[in-house]
Write a protein that holds these residues in place. Structure first.
Motif, PDB file in Angstrom:
ATOM      1  N   ASP A 196       0.829  -1.210   0.000  1.00 32.52           N
ATOM      2  CA  ASP A 196       0.000   0.000   0.000  1.00 32.52           C
ATOM      3  C   ASP A 196       0.859   1.254   0.000  1.00 32.52           C
ATOM      4  O   ASP A 196       0.555   2.231  -0.700  1.00 32.52           O
ATOM      5  N   GLY A 197       1.934   1.233   0.802  1.00 30.54           N
ATOM      6  CA  GLY A 197       2.820   2.390   0.860  1.00 30.54           C
ATOM      7  C   GLY A 197       3.559   2.606  -0.451  1.00 30.54           C
ATOM      8  O   GLY A 197       3.744   3.745  -0.905  1.00 30.54           O
ATOM      9  N   ILE A 198       4.001   1.519  -1.066  1.00 31.66           N
ATOM     10  CA  ILE A 198       4.700   1.612  -2.348  1.00 31.66           C
ATOM     11  C   ILE A 198       3.761   2.136  -3.427  1.00 31.66           C
ATOM     12  O   ILE A 198       4.124   2.994  -4.238  1.00 31.66           O
ATOM     13  N   SER A 199       2.529   1.639  -3.438  1.00 29.66           N
ATOM     14  CA  SER A 199       1.541   2.077  -4.435  1.00 29.66           C
ATOM     15  C   SER A 199       1.230   3.558  -4.287  1.00 29.66           C
ATOM     16  O   SER A 199       1.126   4.292  -5.275  1.00 29.66           O
ATOM     17  N   ALA A 200       1.089   4.020  -3.035  1.00 29.17           N
ATOM     18  CA  ALA A 200       0.792   5.436  -2.792  1.00 29.17           C
ATOM     19  C   ALA A 200       1.947   6.321  -3.264  1.00 29.17           C
ATOM     20  O   ALA A 200       1.728   7.390  -3.853  1.00 29.17           O
ATOM     21  N   THR A 201       3.177   5.886  -3.001  1.00 30.37           N
ATOM     22  CA  THR A 201       4.342   6.651  -3.447  1.00 30.37           C
ATOM     23  C   THR A 201       4.414   6.710  -4.961  1.00 30.37           C
ATOM     24  O   THR A 201       4.664   7.765  -5.553  1.00 30.37           O
ATOM     25  N   LEU A 202       4.176   5.581  -5.611  1.00 32.10           N
ATOM     26  CA  LEU A 202       4.183   5.547  -7.075  1.00 32.10           C
ATOM     27  C   LEU A 202       3.118   6.471  -7.656  1.00 32.10           C
ATOM     28  O   LEU A 202       3.358   7.166  -8.648  1.00 32.10           O
ATOM     29  N   ALA A 203       1.943   6.453  -7.055  1.00 31.64           N
ATOM     30  CA  ALA A 203       0.853   7.301  -7.538  1.00 31.64           C
ATOM     31  C   ALA A 203       1.236   8.771  -7.463  1.00 31.64           C
ATOM     32  O   ALA A 203       0.963   9.557  -8.380  1.00 31.64           O
ATOM     33  N   SER A 204       1.880   9.163  -6.360  1.00 36.78           N
ATOM     34  CA  SER A 204       2.300  10.552  -6.179  1.00 36.78           C
ATOM     35  C   SER A 204       3.379  10.942  -7.183  1.00 36.78           C
ATOM     36  O   SER A 204       3.310  11.995  -7.813  1.00 36.78           O
ATOM     37  N   LEU A 205       4.376  10.075  -7.353  1.00 36.97           N
ATOM     38  CA  LEU A 205       5.506  10.392  -8.216  1.00 36.97           C
ATOM     39  C   LEU A 205       5.133  10.408  -9.696  1.00 36.97           C
ATOM     40  O   LEU A 205       5.746  11.125 -10.488  1.00 36.97           O
ATOM     41  N   SER A 206       4.149   9.615 -10.080  1.00 37.67           N
ATOM     42  CA  SER A 206       3.790   9.510 -11.494  1.00 37.67           C
ATOM     43  C   SER A 206       2.551  10.328 -11.855  1.00 37.67           C
ATOM     44  O   SER A 206       2.087  10.268 -12.993  1.00 37.67           O
ATOM     45  N   ALA A 207       2.036  11.104 -10.912  1.00 36.85           N
ATOM     46  CA  ALA A 207       0.806  11.864 -11.153  1.00 36.85           C
ATOM     47  C   ALA A 207       0.943  12.828 -12.320  1.00 36.85           C
ATOM     48  O   ALA A 207      -0.025  13.082 -13.043  1.00 36.85           O
ATOM     49  N   SER A 208       2.142  13.378 -12.516  1.00 38.18           N
ATOM     50  CA  SER A 208       2.355  14.356 -13.585  1.00 38.18           C
ATOM     51  C   SER A 208       2.814  13.708 -14.886  1.00 38.18           C
ATOM     52  O   SER A 208       3.041  14.394 -15.881  1.00 38.18           O
ATOM     53  N   GLY A 209       3.005  12.381 -14.867  1.00 37.79           N
ATOM     54  CA  GLY A 209       3.509  11.697 -16.056  1.00 37.79           C
ATOM     55  C   GLY A 209       4.975  11.357 -15.983  1.00 37.79           C
ATOM     56  O   GLY A 209       5.544  10.825 -16.940  1.00 37.79           O
ATOM     57  N   ALA A 210       5.618  11.658 -14.858  1.00 45.04           N
ATOM     58  CA  ALA A 210       7.036  11.323 -14.696  1.00 45.04           C
ATOM     59  C   ALA A 210       7.212   9.800 -14.685  1.00 45.04           C
ATOM     60  O   ALA A 210       6.318   9.067 -14.289  1.00 45.04           O
ATOM     61  N   ARG A 211       8.369   9.368 -15.135  1.00 40.82           N
ATOM     62  CA  ARG A 211       8.690   7.948 -15.160  1.00 40.82           C
ATOM     63  C   ARG A 211       9.877   7.680 -14.250  1.00 40.82           C
ATOM     64  O   ARG A 211      10.555   8.600 -13.813  1.00 40.82           O
ATOM     65  N   GLY A 212      10.131   6.394 -14.008  1.00 41.98           N
ATOM     66  CA  GLY A 212      11.270   6.095 -13.153  1.00 41.98           C
ATOM     67  C   GLY A 212      11.551   4.629 -13.016  1.00 41.98           C
ATOM     68  O   GLY A 212      10.983   3.782 -13.712  1.00 41.98           O
ATOM     69  N   VAL A 213      12.468   4.355 -12.094  1.00 37.69           N
ATOM     70  CA  VAL A 213      12.931   2.993 -11.836  1.00 37.69           C
ATOM     71  C   VAL A 213      12.859   2.729 -10.341  1.00 37.69           C
ATOM     72  O   VAL A 213      13.336   3.535  -9.538  1.00 37.69           O
ATOM     73  N   LEU A 214      12.258   1.619  -9.971  1.00 36.88           N
ATOM     74  CA  LEU A 214      12.302   1.133  -8.596  1.00 36.88           C
ATOM     75  C   LEU A 214      13.356   0.036  -8.558  1.00 36.88           C
ATOM     76  O   LEU A 214      13.199  -1.000  -9.199  1.00 36.88           O
ATOM     77  N   LEU A 215      14.430   0.272  -7.840  1.00 33.99           N
ATOM     78  CA  LEU A 215      15.540  -0.676  -7.803  1.00 33.99           C
ATOM     79  C   LEU A 215      15.618  -1.304  -6.418  1.00 33.99           C
ATOM     80  O   LEU A 215      15.984  -0.635  -5.450  1.00 33.99           O
ATOM     81  N   GLN A 216      15.263  -2.567  -6.315  1.00 35.70           N
ATOM     82  CA  GLN A 216      15.302  -3.253  -5.033  1.00 35.70           C
ATOM     83  C   GLN A 216      16.707  -3.784  -4.772  1.00 35.70           C
ATOM     84  O   GLN A 216      17.210  -4.643  -5.495  1.00 35.70           O
ATOM     85  N   VAL A 217      17.345  -3.247  -3.738  1.00 39.24           N
ATOM     86  CA  VAL A 217      18.689  -3.664  -3.335  1.00 39.24           C
ATOM     87  C   VAL A 217      18.547  -4.654  -2.189  1.00 39.24           C
ATOM     88  O   VAL A 217      18.005  -4.317  -1.129  1.00 39.24           O
ATOM     89  N   VAL A 218      19.015  -5.880  -2.393  1.00 39.57           N
ATOM     90  CA  VAL A 218      18.866  -6.913  -1.373  1.00 39.57           C
ATOM     91  C   VAL A 218      20.187  -7.612  -1.100  1.00 39.57           C
ATOM     92  O   VAL A 218      21.069  -7.671  -1.947  1.00 39.57           O
ATOM     93  N   ASP A 219      20.315  -8.124   0.112  1.00 41.94           N
ATOM     94  CA  ASP A 219      21.449  -8.948   0.483  1.00 41.94           C
ATOM     95  C   ASP A 219      21.202 -10.364  -0.046  1.00 41.94           C
ATOM     96  O   ASP A 219      20.048 -10.796  -0.137  1.00 41.94           O
ATOM     97  N   PRO A 220      22.244 -11.110  -0.399  1.00 41.68           N
ATOM     98  CA  PRO A 220      22.046 -12.469  -0.921  1.00 41.68           C
ATOM     99  C   PRO A 220      21.189 -13.356  -0.028  1.00 41.68           C
ATOM    100  O   PRO A 220      20.339 -14.109  -0.525  1.00 41.68           O
ATOM    101  N   VAL A 221      21.378 -13.265   1.290  1.00 40.76           N
ATOM    102  CA  VAL A 221      20.627 -14.154   2.169  1.00 40.76           C
ATOM    103  C   VAL A 221      19.146 -13.787   2.224  1.00 40.76           C
ATOM    104  O   VAL A 221      18.314 -14.606   2.612  1.00 40.76           O
TER     105      VAL A 221
END
Length: 310
Positions: A196-221
């Motif tokens: 829900d939090g990720i969706s709300a952030t995406l909605a705000s950031l893309s409201a004007s038509g801006a595009r982007g990349v969500l890059l998930q940085v994870v540890d191997p384990v």
């Protein structure tokens, strides 16, 4: 399975912890700056300058006139040299703004023995290195809520000082704001955040038509869940702990839930014309930087085509 909730930190404890984290980051910052420069220089040697037609001031090339184009586009001086009509094309010079957000919340400090860096170090290094590449290409770079877009040559030092002097809460996701329609946003995070939090952030950031990349940085384990036996897992954000009697029996369910979470983020990103990708901290940072640069270039050219049709 038993769980225990640790008492909330007192204000004094919170201040001490924040001071310790800031000192640790300050001590590591010179290393992170140097690493970012090394990675950026490795990638930039394999890149070529931007050369594409569009709205700009510098001459790029002549091309043949196409039937149906406006007559005022014809360069009559060049066309007078032979029996063909030519159009004078300009190089596209519109500077874009790219907003970079390195997640600096508590969960990003994690690093296993299999990782090259902590998630926090990798996110900061990638942010710095990508900023260096973008500014070298004439773009402007900013940090949402912290630093206005800038194209200064000392962009890495400026970003480093901004992060070091930031006293705000370490949120996983960027603050709500509406970037310009042609702006791009890159978010470096582990995305261990409710959808829900990720969706709300995406909605705000893309409201004007801006595009982007969500890059998930994870540890191997965090992908393989190699644990077995009796283990206590602690949530770094709020201190909650949960005890696993036989951790190995949780592996299949954990991996299934991980894939479900990623699939949901990927679907939400695609719905708004964003890109979602993952990166493990045991992989090459230069490899990811090249991928990000190419992804932003592709997005930028797509925007250019939609604004200035061929």
């Amino acid at each position: 399975m038993a769980a225990a909730l640790k008492p909330a930190l007192t204000e004094i404890e919170a201040i001490r912890r924040a001071d310790g984290e800031s000192r640790t980051l300050a001590a590591a910052m010179p290393h992170l700056v140097l690493e970012a420069r090394r990675i950026a220089s490795t990638v930039i040697h394999g890149l070529h300058g931007r050369r594409r037609a569009g709205a700009g001031e510098n001459f790029w090339q002549y091309r043949r006139f196409v039937s149906g184009e406006a007559a005022q586009r014809v360069d009559w001086r060049r066309s007078a040299r032979d029996d063909l009509l030519y159009v004078r094309e300009q190089e596209w010079e519109a500077a874009h703004t790219v907003w970079l957000w390195p997640d600096r919340s508590r969960s990003m400090a994690f690093a296993s023995k299999d990782a090259r860096d902590s998630k926090l170090e990798r996110a900061i290094v990638l942010s710095f290195a990508l900023a260096e590449l973008l500014v070298a290409g004439g773009e402007r770079v900013g940090i949402p809520g912290l630093m206005r877009p800038s194209a200064t040559r000392g962009i890495i030092e400026r970003m480093a000082q901004t992060l070091l002097h930031d006293s705000s809460t370490r949120d996983s996701l960027p603050p709500g704001f509406v970037p310009a329609s042609l702006a791009e946003v890159v978010v470096f995070s582990d995305f261990w955040t409710p959808l829900d939090g990720i969706s709300a952030t995406l909605a705000s950031l893309s409201a004007s038509g801006a595009r982007g990349v969500l890059l998930q940085v994870v540890d191997p384990v965090e992908e393989t869940f190699p644990y077995s036996g009796r283990i206590e897992f602690t949530e770094p954000e709020d201190g909650r702990a949960i005890l696993a009697g036989r951790a190995q029996t949780w592996r299949d369910d954990y991996i299934t839930r991980l894939e479900m979470h990623r699939s949901a983020i990927r679907t939400e990103a695609a719905r708004r014309n964003w890109l979602f990708s993952t990166h493990r901290t045991d992989r090459s940072a230069a490899e990811l930087l090249l991928f990000l640069h190419q992804a932003l270039t592709a997005s930028r050219e797509s925007n250019a085509r939609s604004r200035w049709p061929a």
